[in-house]
Design a protein around this motif. Structure first.
Motif, PDB file in Angstrom:
ATOM      1  N   TRP A  68      38.172  45.416  37.482  1.00 59.54           N
ATOM      2  CA  TRP A  68      36.766  45.128  37.169  1.00 59.54           C
ATOM      3  C   TRP A  68      36.661  44.025  36.122  1.00 59.54           C
ATOM      4  N   ARG A  69      37.527  44.051  35.136  1.00 50.82           N
ATOM      5  CA  ARG A  69      37.467  43.066  34.051  1.00 50.82           C
ATOM      6  C   ARG A  69      37.730  41.642  34.543  1.00 50.82           C
ATOM      7  N   ILE A  70      38.713  41.474  35.405  1.00 54.98           N
ATOM      8  CA  ILE A  70      39.041  40.111  35.829  1.00 54.98           C
ATOM      9  C   ILE A  70      37.984  39.547  36.779  1.00 54.98           C
ATOM     10  N   LYS A  71      37.240  40.420  37.449  1.00 54.72           N
ATOM     11  CA  LYS A  71      36.173  39.951  38.345  1.00 54.72           C
ATOM     12  C   LYS A  71      34.841  39.799  37.618  1.00 54.72           C
ATOM     13  N   ASN A  72      34.761  40.348  36.399  1.00 55.74           N
ATOM     14  CA  ASN A  72      33.514  40.315  35.627  1.00 55.74           C
ATOM     15  C   ASN A  72      33.819  39.959  34.167  1.00 55.74           C
ATOM     16  N   THR A  73      34.495  38.818  33.982  1.00 56.77           N
ATOM     17  CA  THR A  73      34.953  38.442  32.640  1.00 56.77           C
ATOM     18  C   THR A  73      33.802  38.286  31.656  1.00 56.77           C
ATOM     19  N   GLU A  74      32.738  37.624  32.058  1.00 57.28           N
ATOM     20  CA  GLU A  74      31.601  37.427  31.168  1.00 57.28           C
ATOM     21  C   GLU A  74      30.960  38.765  30.794  1.00 57.28           C
ATOM     22  N   GLN A  75      30.859  39.670  31.777  1.00 59.32           N
ATOM     23  CA  GLN A  75      30.301  40.993  31.511  1.00 59.32           C
ATOM     24  C   GLN A  75      31.204  41.792  30.582  1.00 59.32           C
TER      25      GLN A  75
END
Length: 426
Positions: free
Chosen positions: A216-223
């Motif tokens: 999840w983190r690598i696909k939603n770095t800004e989040q």
């Protein structure tokens, strides 16, 4: 920021070594270290400085002619040089002392090297948070070292610890080694069946659920940066503008993280499929915990420590950031939310100081600065001296006024007597 990262040392072979005779070459080859293997996935943000930490270099032992000459001397004497070499004691090899970063260490104090703090939780690396939580549960004296993300273990990992001049790397090995040294086994009361369950659950958490979170983190770095309120300048120890750091961080973290997740096998699935894997893991944990305060009763064990370090990554994200696993855990696994709160209250009473001040050692009482005390003492001494001087001046002034009054009174009497004498003469 990778958690426990791979480091691959390269051994160079010189032309001189190639010419050494076969037995000597085999001896040198046997001392060469193999490349370190990856231990844990990079579950926290970024890969800044992930390749830090060179492997130790072992000294080469070069064959000398002394031994052969001594053997050739034998009976019959030979020349003086040969006989002296035969009788001379062999030189002792120098002991190679372990290299540690904390040279002036205190006995039995654990020095922990990890990532920087964040405003939402002590560390967005589950492995760093795991070690620090375990140290607090075990009641060991420890100190975080502020290394500005410049250091890694000899295995190329974070976290690692130094204790009594020795380095220990890898979160699982750290806990096992310290538990044995200081007799702090959190699982001492567990049955063999409970230990087996704990082992299986820890494997699921660290080798599966952690990868779900990383995906999840690598696909939603800004989040991710927004959800944990990460200040990249502080987190990465850089003075570059946050906008520039954000660009490079997103590129580096997403690119490298995606490769790791894909190599692990989880990265080939769709985001919704990966999230479903995570939901199943959370459900299993929730059913195991049931209505107990901790997984195996009234006291926390190693499984509680590991579970907290991973579940905290899901729970402590801003509500403004939409995260499916957090919503699922709140709605369907409220006992896991309660478990996270219990470990937090028990192990991190200084949580607010940690997240507000980003203090690595909020648990260590801070002595008052000596300069402040000295200044206060000097000010007090100065004030007392001033008061004394002012009192003396006032006293002198009073004495002076009194003398003046007496002098004026005497003058008045003299003039009065003079007037009386003149009046009597008339």
């Amino acid at each position: 920021m990778a958690t426990e990262v791979e480091n691959k040392p390269v051994a160079a072979v010189s032309e001189e070594e190639k010419k050494v005779e076969q037995p000597a070459a085999a001896a040198v080859a046997s001392t060469t270290e193999a490349p370190a293997a990856t231990d844990k996935p990079a579950a926290a943000g970024g890969d800044a400085g992930a390749a830090g930490g060179d492997a130790d270099k072992k000294a080469e032992e070069k064959p000398t002619a002394g031994g052969e000459n001594a053997a050739a001397g034998g009976e019959g004497g030979g020349d003086g040089a040969t006989s002296s070499e035969a009788t001379a004691p062999a030189k002792k090899e120098k002991e190679v002392k372990p290299t540690v970063h904390k040279v002036n260490f205190e006995k039995d104090v654990v020095y922990l090297y990890q990532f920087t703090r964040t405003p939402m939780l002590p560390s967005i690396s589950p492995f760093c948070l795991k070690v620090e939580t375990w140290l607090r549960l075990a009641g060991l004296k420890y100190e975080n070292i502020d290394h500005k993300l410049k250091l890694r273990s000899k295995k190329g990992q974070l976290p690692f610890v130094e204790v009594n001049g020795e380095e220990i790397a890898d979160s699982t090995i750290i806990m096992a080694e310290l538990a044995q040294r200081f007799e702090k086994d959190l699982d001492v009361a567990l049955t063999q069946e409970q230990r087996n369950i704990a082992h299986a659950m820890i494997s699921m958490l660290e080798n599966h659920l952690v990868w779900v979170v990383l995906s999840w983190r690598i696909k939603n770095t800004e989040q991710m940066v927004k959800g944990y309120k990460i200040n990249l300048q502080h987190a990465l120890g850089s003075r570059l503008p946050n906008a520039l750091l954000s660009f490079f961080f997103k590129f580096q973290f997403s690119r490298k993280g995606a490769k790791k997740v894909k190599a692990q096998g989880l990265g080939v699935h769709k985001p919704e499929e990966i999230e479903e894997f995570g939901r199943k893991d959370l459900k299993v944990l929730s059913e195991l915990l049931a209505d107990k305060p901790f997984f195996f009763g009234d006291e926390p064990t190693t499984l509680d420590c590991v579970a907290f370090s991973v579940l905290a990554q899901i729970h402590f994200i801003l509500d403004e950031v939409k995260y499916g696993l957090k919503e699922f855990m709140q709605e369907n696994c409220p006992n896991l939310v309660g478990h996270v709160s219990r470990i937090k209250e028990r192990c991190f009473p200084d949580w607010e100081d940690i997240c507000t001040k980003l203090d690595l050692n909020a648990h260590i009482p801070k002595p008052e600065p000596e300069t402040k005390e000295n200044k206060e003492g000097a000010d007090t001494e100065k004030t007392a001296e001033q008061d004394k001087n002012e009192s003396e001046k006032e006293l002198e002034k009073d004495n002076s006024n009194e003398k003046t009054e007496k002098k004026e009174e005497k003058t008045e009497k003299v003039e009065e007597n003079k007037e009386k004498e003149e009046a009597a003469a008339k």
